[in-house]
Design a protein around this motif. Structure first.
Motif, PDB file in Angstrom:
ATOM      1  N   VAL A 179       0.855  -1.206   0.000  1.00  0.00           N
ATOM      2  CA  VAL A 179       0.000   0.000   0.000  1.00  0.00           C
ATOM      3  C   VAL A 179       0.876   1.235   0.000  1.00  0.00           C
ATOM      4  N   GLY A 180       1.947   1.195   0.793  1.00  0.00           N
ATOM      5  CA  GLY A 180       2.848   2.344   0.856  1.00  0.00           C
ATOM      6  C   GLY A 180       3.508   2.596  -0.481  1.00  0.00           C
ATOM      7  N   VAL A 181       3.952   1.508  -1.142  1.00  0.00           N
ATOM      8  CA  VAL A 181       4.616   1.654  -2.443  1.00  0.00           C
ATOM      9  C   VAL A 181       3.636   2.170  -3.477  1.00  0.00           C
ATOM     10  N   ALA A 182       2.377   1.703  -3.366  1.00  0.00           N
ATOM     11  CA  ALA A 182       1.365   2.113  -4.339  1.00  0.00           C
ATOM     12  C   ALA A 182       0.968   3.569  -4.146  1.00  0.00           C
ATOM     13  N   GLY A 183       1.451   4.146  -3.032  1.00  0.00           N
ATOM     14  CA  GLY A 183       1.232   5.572  -2.885  1.00  0.00           C
ATOM     15  C   GLY A 183      -0.016   5.958  -2.146  1.00  0.00           C
ATOM     16  N   ILE A 184      -0.816   5.009  -1.682  1.00  0.00           N
ATOM     17  CA  ILE A 184      -1.994   5.350  -0.881  1.00  0.00           C
ATOM     18  C   ILE A 184      -1.495   5.837   0.481  1.00  0.00           C
ATOM     19  N   ALA A 185      -2.087   6.956   0.929  1.00  0.00           N
ATOM     20  CA  ALA A 185      -1.632   7.543   2.189  1.00  0.00           C
ATOM     21  C   ALA A 185      -1.828   6.550   3.322  1.00  0.00           C
ATOM     22  N   LEU A 186      -0.881   6.523   4.239  1.00  0.00           N
ATOM     23  CA  LEU A 186      -0.928   5.539   5.327  1.00  0.00           C
ATOM     24  C   LEU A 186      -1.883   5.984   6.423  1.00  0.00           C
ATOM     25  N   THR A 187      -3.140   6.077   6.062  1.00  0.00           N
ATOM     26  CA  THR A 187      -4.171   6.356   7.065  1.00  0.00           C
ATOM     27  C   THR A 187      -4.767   5.038   7.521  1.00  0.00           C
ATOM     28  N   SER A 188      -5.569   5.078   8.524  1.00  0.00           N
ATOM     29  CA  SER A 188      -6.171   3.838   9.019  1.00  0.00           C
ATOM     30  C   SER A 188      -6.990   3.172   7.929  1.00  0.00           C
ATOM     31  N   LEU A 189      -7.637   3.958   7.106  1.00  0.00           N
ATOM     32  CA  LEU A 189      -8.503   3.382   6.082  1.00  0.00           C
ATOM     33  C   LEU A 189      -7.690   2.571   5.097  1.00  0.00           C
ATOM     34  N   GLY A 190      -6.463   3.063   4.774  1.00  0.00           N
ATOM     35  CA  GLY A 190      -5.631   2.336   3.818  1.00  0.00           C
ATOM     36  C   GLY A 190      -4.965   1.138   4.425  1.00  0.00           C
ATOM     37  N   ILE A 191      -4.480   1.282   5.619  1.00  0.00           N
ATOM     38  CA  ILE A 191      -3.672   0.216   6.225  1.00  0.00           C
ATOM     39  C   ILE A 191      -4.522  -0.991   6.567  1.00  0.00           C
ATOM     40  N   LEU A 192      -5.691  -0.751   7.156  1.00  0.00           N
ATOM     41  CA  LEU A 192      -6.482  -1.866   7.682  1.00  0.00           C
ATOM     42  C   LEU A 192      -6.845  -2.880   6.604  1.00  0.00           C
ATOM     43  N   PRO A 193      -7.442  -2.459   5.500  1.00  0.00           N
ATOM     44  CA  PRO A 193      -7.754  -3.460   4.474  1.00  0.00           C
ATOM     45  C   PRO A 193      -6.504  -4.109   3.897  1.00  0.00           C
ATOM     46  N   ALA A 194      -5.408  -3.310   3.766  1.00  0.00           N
ATOM     47  CA  ALA A 194      -4.172  -3.878   3.217  1.00  0.00           C
ATOM     48  C   ALA A 194      -3.617  -4.953   4.141  1.00  0.00           C
ATOM     49  N   ALA A 195      -3.588  -4.650   5.437  1.00  0.00           N
ATOM     50  CA  ALA A 195      -3.075  -5.627   6.406  1.00  0.00           C
ATOM     51  C   ALA A 195      -3.962  -6.863   6.442  1.00  0.00           C
ATOM     52  N   MET A 196      -5.262  -6.646   6.416  1.00  0.00           N
ATOM     53  CA  MET A 196      -6.205  -7.769   6.402  1.00  0.00           C
ATOM     54  C   MET A 196      -5.978  -8.653   5.193  1.00  0.00           C
ATOM     55  N   ALA A 197      -5.877  -7.989   4.025  1.00  0.00           N
ATOM     56  CA  ALA A 197      -5.717  -8.756   2.786  1.00  0.00           C
ATOM     57  C   ALA A 197      -4.423  -9.566   2.830  1.00  0.00           C
ATOM     58  N   GLY A 198      -3.336  -8.919   3.268  1.00  0.00           N
ATOM     59  CA  GLY A 198      -2.053  -9.615   3.334  1.00  0.00           C
ATOM     60  C   GLY A 198      -2.089 -10.785   4.296  1.00  0.00           C
ATOM     61  N   ALA A 199      -2.682 -10.577   5.454  1.00  0.00           N
ATOM     62  CA  ALA A 199      -2.732 -11.632   6.470  1.00  0.00           C
ATOM     63  C   ALA A 199      -3.566 -12.817   5.995  1.00  0.00           C
ATOM     64  N   PHE A 200      -4.749 -12.534   5.453  1.00  0.00           N
ATOM     65  CA  PHE A 200      -5.631 -13.637   5.057  1.00  0.00           C
ATOM     66  C   PHE A 200      -5.151 -14.331   3.794  1.00  0.00           C
ATOM     67  N   LEU A 201      -4.478 -13.575   2.923  1.00  0.00           N
ATOM     68  CA  LEU A 201      -3.894 -14.224   1.744  1.00  0.00           C
ATOM     69  C   LEU A 201      -2.813 -15.208   2.169  1.00  0.00           C
ATOM     70  N   THR A 202      -2.029 -14.829   3.159  1.00  0.00           N
ATOM     71  CA  THR A 202      -0.994 -15.724   3.690  1.00  0.00           C
ATOM     72  C   THR A 202      -1.628 -16.990   4.244  1.00  0.00           C
ATOM     73  N   ILE A 203      -2.684 -16.826   5.021  1.00  0.00           N
ATOM     74  CA  ILE A 203      -3.371 -18.001   5.592  1.00  0.00           C
ATOM     75  C   ILE A 203      -3.852 -18.906   4.468  1.00  0.00           C
ATOM     76  N   PHE A 204      -4.436 -18.298   3.443  1.00  0.00           N
ATOM     77  CA  PHE A 204      -4.964 -19.078   2.329  1.00  0.00           C
ATOM     78  C   PHE A 204      -3.846 -19.870   1.646  1.00  0.00           C
ATOM     79  N   ILE A 205      -2.721 -19.199   1.382  1.00  0.00           N
ATOM     80  CA  ILE A 205      -1.611 -19.865   0.679  1.00  0.00           C
ATOM     81  C   ILE A 205      -1.062 -21.017   1.525  1.00  0.00           C
ATOM     82  N   VAL A 206      -0.847 -20.747   2.804  1.00  0.00           N
ATOM     83  CA  VAL A 206      -0.257 -21.774   3.679  1.00  0.00           C
ATOM     84  C   VAL A 206      -1.166 -22.989   3.770  1.00  0.00           C
ATOM     85  N   PHE A 207      -2.449 -22.767   3.990  1.00  0.00           N
ATOM     86  CA  PHE A 207      -3.345 -23.909   4.170  1.00  0.00           C
ATOM     87  C   PHE A 207      -3.634 -24.610   2.852  1.00  0.00           C
ATOM     88  N   ALA A 208      -3.641 -23.856   1.742  1.00  0.00           N
ATOM     89  CA  ALA A 208      -3.854 -24.503   0.442  1.00  0.00           C
ATOM     90  C   ALA A 208      -2.684 -25.426   0.122  1.00  0.00           C
TER      91      ALA A 208
END
Lengths: 321, 229
Positions: free
Chosen positions: A101-130
């Motif tokens: 998100v930071g590289v993509a240039g979206i300002a590091l506000t709570s609105l940007g970080i929360l979905p990004a962190a969620m997406a990253g965390a759950f994508l990791t879970i998906f990859i590991v369990f798959a």
């Protein structure tokens, strides 16, 4: 039973005290009586209470409890006292999401970080369990989680290497972790998510007691290994993902609190160990929240490590740690 | 005497069958010793009885019920397996370990099981600090607390010296008779097995299986591999 009840009462009293302290302490001290009044009446303290202190206390309580329970489940399922909530790469995945998100240039506000962190965390879970579906045994899951985590960390390092100073500062701040980021609107979602994440462990107490002895022993006692293993690992990863997404990566709690709980309750029975772990996790998080301006990870490690060492060393000869 | 376990023309093994099809039954109140050299399938057979190994052909009955019709939970309530090669976590106390055999908390049953195996004094000690002989008796207590009619023990004498091995056999004999349980014990202590068991079940490397009274099998030379005749 009386022994456990006494310990729980003692822990509950300390928890309530810390909860009230977190609500009362801040830039100005607000007495508990005024706090209660501000809950029911609109006053100058109401804004501070509802927008800052109450979300902080809730975030610490549920976040601390969630991480601690996640760590306990990981340690029991993997039969490894050094396992923690992030062994399956969840924290690294969330960090990668935030870094992208930071590289993509979206300002590091709570609105940007929360979905990004969620997406990253759950994508990791998906990859590991798959990937783990093709493997037999829990060692494979652990290795895949570690490898995915290392890969995510490596990509984060590259992003940071080429990143701009402002973006770097924001990422580093996020990476220090904080229970102050939870807004009042997110309190219900956060709390419910943590409760949902802890429920599978509450229904798997017998499995968690048997798991440290190996899969055959679990099956001998009439319990389905694969079902309970997957359920609990998914739930533990979910807890880690939720807390990391809302509060940033918070180390130490998940790894050390189960050992602290064992040192206090002196039992491996998860019927007592699980609630004690949740309570202690909340307490330590609340204690750290009394100093909201200091880096959370560093603070908890400084507070907690001496306590863990004292418990382990004072118990030598009475039971093995 | 009730027929607690019945094996009908069974063949089992991880990939290919280890032994020729055989029949076997275990009744209440008796101790049967399972003998054979390393690798013939004794542990696999024990795992088969509790549903943890592959059955290639034949049938297994627990009482009148086919084993395949029973869930893991139902099997747990009918048959206990004591494994000698158990990974024991460092922290667990004896009382907490024995409680694992119960589906709901009952401290009196835990104490009773420890009393039967003469290990009540170790109640609050970590299991890992016990000697091999003490630990094997506590493992037996965990199986006894479950109060199943069938009791299987996979090489419980593996790490025991002669006096402890004898004590365990005597204890199992007493439990089988007093509590009307069917006990199947795999062991390499052939002489102790001959002395304290009611019947033998012998697996041979050529795939043959023999079961019956001790004298009968001795006369057939079934134990010649152990240099016993």
């Amino acid at each position: 039973m009386a022994f456990f009840l006494k310990r729980f009462c003692f822990l509950a009293i300390i928890f309530c005290t810390l909860f009230v302290l977190v609500l009362s302490c801040g830039e100005t001290f607000v007495s508990p009586i005024v706090l209660i009044q501000s809950v029911f009446e609109s006053s100058e303290h109401s804004v501070v209470f509802w927008n800052f202190r109450f979300p902080l206390a809730i975030a610490a309580t549920f976040g601390g409890a969630g991480l601690a329970v996640s760590g306990l489940v990981m340690q029991s399922v993997f039969r490894n006292p050094l396992a923690g909530p992030f062994v399956l790469g969840v924290s690294s995945g969330a960090s990668l999401g935030v870094a992208l998100v930071g590289v993509a240039g979206i300002a590091l506000t709570s609105l940007g970080i929360l979905p990004a962190a969620m997406a990253g965390a759950f994508l990791t879970i998906f990859i590991v369990f798959a990937c783990s579906r093709f493997l037999i045994g829990k060692t494979g899951i652990l290795i895949i989680g570690l490898m995915v985590g290392y890969l995510a960390d490596a990509i984060v390092s590259l992003i940071l290497f080429f990143g701009e100073a402002n973006a770097l500062r924001g990422f580093i701040t996020w990476g220090m972790g904080s229970f102050s980021r939870l807004s009042i609107t997110n309190v219900p979602y956060f709390s419910v998510a943590i409760i949902i994440g802890m429920l599978p462990a509450c229904f798997s107490l017998r499995y968690l007691n048997l798991a440290p002895f190996g899969d055959e022993f679990v099956k001998d006692h009439g319990i389905s290994v694969s079902f309970y293993r997957w359920l609990n690992l998914l739930a533990a990863s979910f807890l880690a993902a939720v807390v990391t997404a809302f509060c940033g990566p918070i180390a130490f709690l998940g790894l050390a609190v189960p050992h602290l709980a064992y040192g206090i309750m002196k039992t491996t029975d998860h019927c007592f160990l699980l609630p004690a772990t949740a309570l202690l996790g909340a307490m330590i998080a609340l204690l750290a929240s009394l100093f909201p301006n200091l880096p959370l990870q560093a603070l908890m490690s400084i507070m907690g490590v001496p306590v863990i060492l004292w418990i382990l060393l004072s118990s030598k000869g009475r039971y093995h740690a | 005497m009730l027929k607690l376990l019945e094996i009908k023309q069974c063949q089992f093994g991880a990939e290919k069958p280890l032994l020729n099809p055989f029949d076997f039954s275990l009744v209440s109140g008796e101790v049967v010793a399972l003998l054979g050299e390393n690798g013939v399938g004794k542990s696999t057979f024990m795992n088969l009885c509790v549903g943890n190994a592959k059955l290639h052909s034949g049938e297994i009955f627990l009482g009148k019920q086919n084993q395949l019709d029973l869930s893991y939970r139902e099997l747990f309530r009918k048959i206990s397996l004591v494994r000698s090669h158990l990974q024991i976590p460092e922290r667990i106390l004896v009382k907490d370990f024995v409680s694992l055999g119960l589906e709901s908390r009952n401290f009196e049953r835990v104490k009773s099981a420890l009393e039967k195996t003469e290990t009540l004094e170790f109640l609050n000690r970590p299991l890992i600090t016990l000697s091999d002989g003490e630990r094997s008796r506590v493992l037996l207590a965990e199986a006894l607390v479950r109060n199943t009619s069938l009791l299987l023990l996979d090489e419980p004498t593996a790490f025991l010296d002669v006096p402890h091995s004898l004590a365990l056999f005597k204890l199992l004999k007493r439990i089988a008779q007093e509590e009307n349980k069917g006990v199947l014990i795999s062991t390499h202590q052939v002489e102790h097995a001959l002395r304290y068991s009611d019947r033998l079940l012998v697996f041979l490397k050529n795939g043959n299986v023999y079961s019956g009274k001790k004298d009968e099998l001795l006369n057939k030379g079934v134990l010649s591999w152990a240099e016993i005749s």
